[in-house]
Enzyme design. Structure first.
Site, PDB file in Angstrom:
ATOM      1  CB  SER A  25      -0.894   0.022   1.250  1.00 55.86           C
ATOM      2  OG  SER A  25      -1.562   1.267   1.380  1.00 55.86           O
ATOM      3  CE1 TYR A  77      -4.655  -2.361   4.678  1.00 53.74           C
ATOM      4  CE2 TYR A  77      -3.655  -0.284   3.992  1.00 53.74           C
ATOM      5  CZ  TYR A  77      -4.263  -1.491   3.674  1.00 53.74           C
ATOM      6  OH  TYR A  77      -4.476  -1.830   2.359  1.00 53.74           O
TER       7      TYR A  77
END
Length: 251
Positions: free
Chosen positions: A143, A157
Site C-alpha cells: 500500500s 495497516y
C-alpha cells in the site's frame, strides 16, 4: 496477455474488487485461477462466471493453520502453482482513544491477516518454487501507506504493509537463485468496498483531488499491473515495489 496461457494463479481475497478484477484478467489472458476467499458464496459466484478456468477454496487467513492448509489445498488442484497473488486484506479502525485491550486486538487481527498470512503463503511458495521446474512468482499487495503512512486510526495497516514490502525485498534478494521472483504493488486509494467508510464519510472526490490525474484508481488499474508481472516478463524487476496511486504519493 497471451503469455499467461497455462499459468496457474492463486489469488487470495478473490471475491473483492481487486481480486475479482485480477481473476478476470488472468482468465481472459489464457490462465487458470484458484480463487480464495473467506466468503464461500461470493467466490463461488465469481467461479461460476469464469467457468472451467476457476477453482474455489475458502480459508480464514486470521488462522495460521488454515492459511498453511490453503497453500497445500491449492497446490493439490493442478499439482503446481505458478503465481501467488497475496491480495486479501482488512482495514478495521483502531482509534488511539480505545482501551489498550481493544486497540491491541485490532492490531493482532490486522497483522494476522495483512502480514502474517501473506508471510505464511510466501514461505510455502518459496519452498514449492524451489523444487518446481520453472520456479514461480510472488506478487504481494502492499500500500501507499507503507511509505507515506496512513490515517490516525490505521497505524496497524501502515505497519503491516511496510512489513509486506520488506518481506518482498528479502525474498527477492535471498531466493532469486532458486527460481523465485517477488514483487510488491503499492496502490493508493482504489474504488473498492475496502474504502467504503472513507467514501461515505469524506467522499471519493476528496481522494481524487489528491492525485495528479484528478481521479481515483479502479480495480482494473491494479489488475493490469499484476497480470503483467504474472507473465514473467519483468524478471529483472524482482524486489521492486510498483506504485499505482495516480501520483498522490511520488517516491
Amino acid at each position: 496477455m497471451t503469455q499467461l496461457d497455462g499459468r496457474i494463479v492463486l489469488i487470495t481475497g478473490a471475491a473483492g474488487g481487486i481480486g475479482s478484477a485480477v481473476a478476470r484478467t488472468v482468465v481472459a489472458g489464457g490462465g487458470e485461477v484458484i480463487l480464495h476467499d473467506v466468503n464461500a458464496d461470493a467466490v463461488a459466484a465469481l467461479a461460476a462466471e469464469l467457468g472451467y478456468a476457476a477453482t474455489t477454496l475458502t480459508a480464514n487467513l486470521a488462522d495460521a493453520k488454515e492459511t498453511e492448509r490453503l497453500w497445500a489445498d491449492a497446490l493439490a488442484v493442478h499439482g503446481r502453482i505458478d503465481v501467488l497473488v497475496n491480495n486479501a486484506g482488512i482495514y478495521p479502525p483502531a482509534p488511539i482513544e480505545a482501551h489498550l485491550e481493544d486497540w491491541i486486538s485490532v492490531w493482532d487481527l490486522s497483522l494476522a491477516v495483512n502480514l502474517k498470512a501473506p508471510a505464511i503463503l510466501c514461505k510455502e511458495a518459496v519452498k514449492t518454487y524451489t523444487d518446481q521446474e520453472k520456479g514461480g512468482i510472488i506478487i504481494n499487495l502492499a500500500s501507499r501507506a507503507a511509505f507515506r503512512g496512513e490515517d490516525p486510526d490505521y497505524w496497524h495497516y501502515a505497519a503491516a504493509k511496510a512489513g509486506v514490502v520488506a518481506m518482498t525485498r528479502t525474498i527477492a534478494r535471498q531466493n532469486g537463485r532458486q527460481g523465485v521472483t517477488a514483487f510488491a504493488i503499492a496502490p493508493g486509494y482504489v474504488d473498492t468496498s475496502l474504502n467504503k467508510v472513507f467514501a461515505e464519510s469524506v467522499g471519493v472526490q476528496a481522494a481524487a483531488e489528491q492525485t495528479g490525474l484528478g481521479e481515483v484508481a479502479q480495480p482494473q488499474d491494479i489488475a493490469n499491473v499484476i497480470a503483467f508481472l504474472a507473465t514473467g516478463l519483468a524478471k529483472h524487476a524482482t524486489g521492486t515495489t510498483i506504485d499505482v496511486n495516480g501520483a498522490s504519493y511520488v517516491r
